[in-house]
Write a protein that holds these residues in place. Structure first.
Motif, PDB file in Angstrom:
ATOM      1  N   ASN A 187       0.830  -1.207   0.000  1.00 41.82           N
ATOM      2  CA  ASN A 187       0.000   0.000   0.000  1.00 41.82           C
ATOM      3  C   ASN A 187       0.868   1.263   0.000  1.00 41.82           C
ATOM      4  OD1 ASN A 187      -3.273   0.402   1.602  1.00 41.82           O
ATOM      5  ND2 ASN A 187      -2.422   1.336  -0.236  1.00 41.82           N
ATOM      6  N   PHE A 188       1.976   1.237   0.756  1.00 45.32           N
ATOM      7  CA  PHE A 188       2.907   2.369   0.691  1.00 45.32           C
ATOM      8  C   PHE A 188       3.396   2.548  -0.752  1.00 45.32           C
ATOM      9  CE2 PHE A 188       4.381   1.331   5.307  1.00 45.32           C
ATOM     10  CZ  PHE A 188       3.204   1.853   5.806  1.00 45.32           C
ATOM     11  N   PHE A 189       3.671   1.418  -1.407  1.00 44.99           N
ATOM     12  CA  PHE A 189       4.132   1.476  -2.802  1.00 44.99           C
ATOM     13  C   PHE A 189       3.086   2.125  -3.709  1.00 44.99           C
ATOM     14  CE2 PHE A 189       3.968  -0.171  -7.071  1.00 44.99           C
ATOM     15  CZ  PHE A 189       5.258  -0.012  -7.538  1.00 44.99           C
ATOM     16  N   THR A 190       1.851   1.633  -3.651  1.00 47.27           N
ATOM     17  CA  THR A 190       0.844   2.155  -4.586  1.00 47.27           C
ATOM     18  C   THR A 190       0.500   3.607  -4.293  1.00 47.27           C
ATOM     19  OG1 THR A 190      -0.969   1.258  -3.215  1.00 47.27           O
ATOM     20  CG2 THR A 190      -0.163  -0.119  -5.036  1.00 47.27           C
ATOM     21  N   LEU A 191       0.526   3.993  -3.025  1.00 47.12           N
ATOM     22  CA  LEU A 191       0.257   5.384  -2.681  1.00 47.12           C
ATOM     23  C   LEU A 191       1.375   6.296  -3.185  1.00 47.12           C
ATOM     24  CD1 LEU A 191      -1.124   4.846   0.919  1.00 47.12           C
ATOM     25  CD2 LEU A 191      -2.402   5.822  -0.998  1.00 47.12           C
ATOM     26  N   ASP A 192       2.620   5.894  -2.964  1.00 51.27           N
ATOM     27  CA  ASP A 192       3.741   6.681  -3.473  1.00 51.27           C
ATOM     28  C   ASP A 192       3.711   6.751  -4.998  1.00 51.27           C
ATOM     29  OD1 ASP A 192       4.786   7.345  -1.032  1.00 51.27           O
ATOM     30  OD2 ASP A 192       6.576   6.103  -1.180  1.00 51.27           O
ATOM     31  N   ALA A 193       3.378   5.625  -5.635  1.00 53.94           N
ATOM     32  CA  ALA A 193       3.385   5.581  -7.100  1.00 53.94           C
ATOM     33  C   ALA A 193       2.290   6.471  -7.689  1.00 53.94           C
ATOM     34  CB  ALA A 193       3.226   4.137  -7.581  1.00 53.94           C
ATOM     35  N   ILE A 194       1.070   6.371  -7.176  1.00 54.40           N
ATOM     36  CA  ILE A 194      -0.017   7.142  -7.779  1.00 54.40           C
ATOM     37  C   ILE A 194       0.140   8.631  -7.496  1.00 54.40           C
ATOM     38  CG2 ILE A 194      -1.725   7.084  -5.905  1.00 54.40           C
ATOM     39  CD1 ILE A 194      -2.361   6.487  -9.683  1.00 54.40           C
ATOM     40  N   ALA A 195       0.739   8.989  -6.360  1.00 53.52           N
ATOM     41  CA  ALA A 195       0.980  10.399  -6.075  1.00 53.52           C
ATOM     42  C   ALA A 195       2.001  10.977  -7.052  1.00 53.52           C
ATOM     43  CB  ALA A 195       1.462  10.583  -4.643  1.00 53.52           C
ATOM     44  N   ASP A 196       3.006  10.184  -7.404  1.00 53.16           N
ATOM     45  CA  ASP A 196       4.027  10.641  -8.355  1.00 53.16           C
ATOM     46  C   ASP A 196       3.466  10.672  -9.768  1.00 53.16           C
ATOM     47  OD1 ASP A 196       6.391  11.453  -9.443  1.00 53.16           O
ATOM     48  OD2 ASP A 196       7.545   9.674  -8.905  1.00 53.16           O
ATOM     49  N   ASN A 326      -7.709   7.241  -4.299  1.00 58.99           N
ATOM     50  CA  ASN A 326      -8.454   6.182  -3.620  1.00 58.99           C
ATOM     51  C   ASN A 326      -8.354   4.888  -4.422  1.00 58.99           C
ATOM     52  OD1 ASN A 326     -10.426   4.386  -2.751  1.00 58.99           O
ATOM     53  ND2 ASN A 326     -11.982   5.941  -2.402  1.00 58.99           N
ATOM     54  N   ALA A 327      -9.101   4.828  -5.522  1.00 56.80           N
ATOM     55  CA  ALA A 327      -9.145   3.606  -6.323  1.00 56.80           C
ATOM     56  C   ALA A 327      -7.800   3.301  -6.966  1.00 56.80           C
ATOM     57  CB  ALA A 327     -10.227   3.741  -7.397  1.00 56.80           C
ATOM     58  N   GLY A 328      -6.998   4.340  -7.212  1.00 65.34           N
ATOM     59  CA  GLY A 328      -5.707   4.128  -7.845  1.00 65.34           C
ATOM     60  C   GLY A 328      -4.642   3.591  -6.920  1.00 65.34           C
ATOM     61  N   ASN A 470      -4.751  -0.544 -17.019  1.00 66.78           N
ATOM     62  CA  ASN A 470      -3.382  -0.690 -17.524  1.00 66.78           C
ATOM     63  C   ASN A 470      -2.340  -0.337 -16.468  1.00 66.78           C
ATOM     64  OD1 ASN A 470      -4.168  -1.546 -20.095  1.00 66.78           O
ATOM     65  ND2 ASN A 470      -4.337   0.537 -20.861  1.00 66.78           N
ATOM     66  N   ILE A 471      -2.573   0.742 -15.755  1.00 67.38           N
ATOM     67  CA  ILE A 471      -1.593   1.138 -14.742  1.00 67.38           C
ATOM     68  C   ILE A 471      -1.557   0.137 -13.590  1.00 67.38           C
ATOM     69  CG2 ILE A 471      -3.132   2.664 -13.393  1.00 67.38           C
ATOM     70  CD1 ILE A 471      -0.743   4.524 -13.055  1.00 67.38           C
ATOM     71  N   SER A 472      -2.700  -0.457 -13.274  1.00 67.53           N
ATOM     72  CA  SER A 472      -2.725  -1.474 -12.220  1.00 67.53           C
ATOM     73  C   SER A 472      -1.890  -2.680 -12.628  1.00 67.53           C
ATOM     74  CB  SER A 472      -4.166  -1.898 -11.930  1.00 67.53           C
ATOM     75  OG  SER A 472      -4.190  -2.879 -10.910  1.00 67.53           O
ATOM     76  N   TYR A 473      -2.056  -3.155 -13.861  1.00 66.54           N
ATOM     77  CA  TYR A 473      -1.266  -4.295 -14.323  1.00 66.54           C
ATOM     78  C   TYR A 473       0.221  -3.957 -14.366  1.00 66.54           C
ATOM     79  CZ  TYR A 473      -5.003  -7.572 -15.620  1.00 66.54           C
ATOM     80  OH  TYR A 473      -6.044  -8.478 -15.600  1.00 66.54           O
ATOM     81  N   LEU A 474       0.554  -2.740 -14.785  1.00 69.45           N
ATOM     82  CA  LEU A 474       1.949  -2.320 -14.798  1.00 69.45           C
ATOM     83  C   LEU A 474       2.553  -2.426 -13.403  1.00 69.45           C
ATOM     84  CD1 LEU A 474       4.512  -0.841 -15.834  1.00 69.45           C
ATOM     85  CD2 LEU A 474       3.255   1.315 -15.576  1.00 69.45           C
TER      86      LEU A 474
END
Length: 525
Positions: A187-196, A326-328, A470-474
């Motif tokens: 979750n830390f990963f996805t939050l950092d990634a989507i914010a960037d 949220n969803a991202g 697509n971004i989720s699969y990436l």
């Protein structure tokens, strides 16, 4: 004298509204829905019955039990749930006459975002703007942001590695060796990634090892929020419990604050979530106004690829930032956690995936390059099988039949009726997915896998399907390939299971694991 008369009148009104009228309507049956079996004894009379099912924690599992007996189940006075995946195209498919349900309008803030907009022309306008942001070409350009976060995840995991488990040691790790909560770190990963990706902002959760962040109130006051995830999850839990009584939702929210300390805390944390989103959007807008040229999702909201202004209201931009953050983040983190959990519970599948990865990745590859792994069939099959068994968004996304009614499955359904099919239920149809509870990535390989795709709805389906697929699969592919190639992991016990509960997503508790570096010489013997 007037007091008792008034109170009597109020009591009679309440009895009429909450008891007599629902019972009369149930037997009058103007839409012909009484022929369908009820989820529980009150489902045909009141939406409070489904609120109760939601409160119990796992309503999709309750639906699964019902659909093992009945193809269609009545879950509310005006709501039907379908169990046969063949109904997917009629409810969600391209060309369906069904529209977004009132459910989405109940939860909307000051402005609609792409996921909750009901009006079809407005949806088409939003989709046109956002499609360029989520286009595969853009995502490939943002791959370096995903790789950067994966490298930070690797650094965090490297510092938490323990001694390997060997044949001479106990297969049950010592409690002090469970150094990584895989659920939190993904979750830390996805939050950092989507914010960037979305806002060119570095939240720094992977570096800090926690999700403390800044919130901003409408008056401009800045303050520290201890946990981003706590605010996001509390918001979802409160809304997903109460939303099913559409007409009563505002009343139910206020009542929940009065009668429940738990819900009071949920709604307090919800304010924190709103302040997190507001700060992110305001901060990025200030950078845009200052002339910073940044390659991110926000820039696509402001201008098209030719530099023409999209002229979206700021409230609408804030709404899009909210759904992105949220969803991202949470759905992808859940998918990552579930995939690793299922692989650890199925060592033969994990070994087969590692063998596939070892054919394209070198021992020097710290982060798996996307161009090396994107077309690996077993990697994708593992992701899809995890998404099938444990779809992050598990509940039936509500749609509404058109005014003149529509055929769903093989039966006509009256107009303005809510219809849905749960991904958790659809993915467990034994005719399509034999032995549905078993983890079998092979079912997605080759022509057989292509035949199953129309019944795979982890990202919904049709024109309203998830634009972030697509971004989720990436992100999922890069993280799973990187972690499986570089590390060995073990659960607390071989038969360990997380706690699961359903809000809008199928949530999971912490997943503590023991982690250690692979020895490639041993791995390649």
């Amino acid at each position: 004298m007037l007091g008792p008369v008034f109170l009597t009148g109020v009591a009679l009104s309440l009895i009429s509204y909450f008891i007599i009228y629902p019972v009369v309507e149930y037997f009058r049956d103007p839409k012909g829905l009484r022929k369908y079996p009820n989820l529980n004894g009150l489902s045909g009379m009141t939406n409070l019955s489904f609120i109760w099912e939601a409160y119990k924690g796992f309503r999709s599992n309750r639906l699964l039990e019902a659909h093992q007996k009945y193809p269609v189940v009545r879950i509310g006075p005006n709501s039907l749930s379908y169990g046969d995946p063949k109904a997917i195209k009629d409810i969600y498919g391209h060309g369906t006459s069904c529209v977004k349900d009132q459910f989405y309008s109940v939860l909307v803030g000051s402005h609609y975002h792409l996921a909750d907009v009901v009006d079809k022309p407005d949806h088409a306008r939003k989709r046109k703007i956002l499609s360029s942001a989520y286009a595969l070409k853009n995502l490939e350009g943002w791959e370096h942001k995903v790789a950067d976060k994966a490298e930070r995840l690797v650094h965090a995991f490297d510092t938490r590695c323990t001694a390997p488990i060997t044949k001479k040691t106990n297969n049950n790790p010592a409690p002090e060796d469970l150094t990584v909560d895989y659920r939190a770190w993904t979750n830390f990963f996805t939050l950092d990634a989507i914010a960037d990706i979305g806002l060119s902002e570095r939240l720094g959760f992977l570096d800090a090892g926690n999700d403390s962040c800044t919130g901003e109130r409408m008056d401009g006051t800045l303050y520290t929020i201890p946990s981003y995830r706590a605010c996001l999850h509390a918001t979802a839990r409160a809304q997903s419990n109460l939303v099913w009584g559409y007409d009563w939702y505002p009343f139910l929210v206020e009542m929940s604050k009065v009668i429940s300390t738990k819900f009071r805390e949920y709604w307090r944390l919800n304010e924190g979530w709103n302040d997190i989103v507001w700060h992110r959007a305001c901060k990025r807008l200030r950078r845009y106004q200052a002339g910073e040229v940044l390659d991110d999702f926000f820039a696509c909201l402001m201008e098209d690829k030719s530099g023409n202004m999209n002229n979206m209201e700021f409230g609408e931009i804030v709404a899009e930032v909210s759904i992105m953050m949220n969803a991202g983040s949470d759905t992808t983190a859940l998918a990552m956690t579930n995939a690793m959990f299922l692989l650890l519970r199925n060592p033969k599948c994990l070994a087969k995936l590692r063998e596939e990865l070892d054919t394209v990745l070198d021992s020097e590859d710290v982060v798996a390059p996307y161009d090396k792994i994107r077309y690996l069939p077993y990697l994708r099959a593992c992701l899809d099988e995890a998404l099938r068994i444990l779809p992050p968004t598990s509940f039936g996304l509500p749609r509404r039949t058109p005014r003149d009614g529509s055929v769903i499955g093989e039966e006509f359904v009256a107009g303005d009726t809510t219809v849905s099919i749960s991904a958790y239920v659809a993915h467990r149809n034994p005719k399509l997915f034999p032995d549905p509870e078993s983890f079998q990535p092979e079912r997605w390989i080759g022509e057989k896998g292509k035949e199953l795709q129309p019944y795979f709805i982890s990202f919904s389906a049709g024109a309203r399907g998830c634009i972030g697929r697509n971004i989720s699969y990436l992100e999922q592919s890069v993280v799973l390939a990187t972690v499986v190639h570089r590390y060995e992991m073990a659960l607390a016990k071989p038969d360990w299971e997380p706690e699961r509960w359903e809000s809008f997503n199928l949530m999971s508790s912490a997943m503590p694991v023991k982690i250690w570096r692979r020895t490639f010489e041993t791995a390649n013997e």
